[in-house]
Design an enzyme around this catalytic site. Sequence first.
Site, mmCIF file in Angstrom:
data_model
loop_
_atom_site.group_PDB
_atom_site.id
_atom_site.type_symbol
_atom_site.label_atom_id
_atom_site.label_comp_id
_atom_site.label_asym_id
_atom_site.label_seq_id
_atom_site.Cartn_x
_atom_site.Cartn_y
_atom_site.Cartn_z
ATOM 1 N N ASP A 98 0.689 -1.828 -0.071
ATOM 2 C CA ASP A 98 0.071 0.586 -0.053
ATOM 3 C C ASP A 98 0.546 1.267 -0.101
ATOM 4 O OD1 ASP A 98 -3.050 -0.996 0.259
ATOM 5 O OD2 ASP A 98 -2.646 -1.443 2.492
ATOM 6 N N ASP A 166 -6.982 -5.743 -4.628
ATOM 7 C CA ASP A 166 -6.445 -4.363 -4.481
ATOM 8 C C ASP A 166 -5.575 -3.763 -4.508
ATOM 9 O OD1 ASP A 166 -8.105 -5.712 -2.699
ATOM 10 O OD2 ASP A 166 -8.199 -3.765 -1.212
#
Length: 362
Positions: A98, A166
């Site tokens: 991330d 994601d």
Amino acid sequence: MASNAELTDNDITQLVIYAAQQTAKTWSRLSSKRKYPAYGDPQEEEWSETNADKWTCGFYPGMLWMVYHFTGDDQFLTWAERLQDGLTEVQHNRSTHDVGFMVFDSFGWAYRITGEKKYLPIIRTAAESLMTRYRPIVKRIRSWDNKGWNQQPGDDVTHSFLVIIDNLMNLNLLFWSAKQFTQPAWYEAAHAHALGTAANFLRPDGSTFHVVEFHDETGEVLERRTHQGYADDSCWSRGQAWAVYGFTESYRHTRDPELLRAATRAADYFIDRLPEDAVPYWDFNAPVEEGREQPRDTSAGAIAASGLLELSLYTGEKESRYYGQAQRILKSLASDTYLTRGDPKAKISSLLLYGTIGNPDK
């Protein structure tokens, strides 16, 4: 001319004004300028806040940059720079995929809006950090380090390599940085990851798995399952939105027709399963229970709408379908049903109601 299902220029202007007001209100409510809003209860004024190590920490600085870009109000620039300072060390974080969300949504927007070269070394280091998670044999970027997540007694997790849908959203950092810093290996890694996601996450009907576990030495698929969806074989709507947006973004950088096909397949599934008001439920396959409607997820709708708007630029005869459906979603999100200004009891300084960060009542 705008149709009844399309936002007008005046609608957009009013939404930008409201977004600026809510973004400023959020600044005033932060407990510390080293804390980052993550989610909140509409009946509470306070946000649930995180440190600079959570995947959402770059979002609010990014919002500040965007509001500055649209309004020209220097106050938002000042706030963006001040809050962003606390994210500087994230560039060295090699423990998460991330870093793309965290750094490119903050420092990335800072550079793209201002052109200030002081932000470039941070972006480059973040890309280098993300590349440490790429395994050439697997041709994937590792998402989670917790080997054997959701394992059963007796499972061999020695070679577990976990990837989630994601992760498509973090490829933009690598694609952009590969060109900016002349690093073709970064482009190749991002491209390989996007193609691998299309091959291993998309089902025949265009829906997506949330988590795929690979063997870290062979790249073989060990298992497909979910973490935030209703069931392993269901379709978590925000994950599907990541696919619409992420495959479209990867196509923008590569012009690979396989990625465009993946984007349209994911988009068609998403569109065909929207409810009448075009705001998705948190999972497309969660059962409808008598007397209880499944929660909506406005964040999934917003993400997908953004992806659909861009996808409409690349798809020829389907342009009107994707553009029209994006406008349909946005029109609904901008209504009093889903915008916080439509609820007189809403105290939180968010823009939207009914975002489902995760639904534990599976």
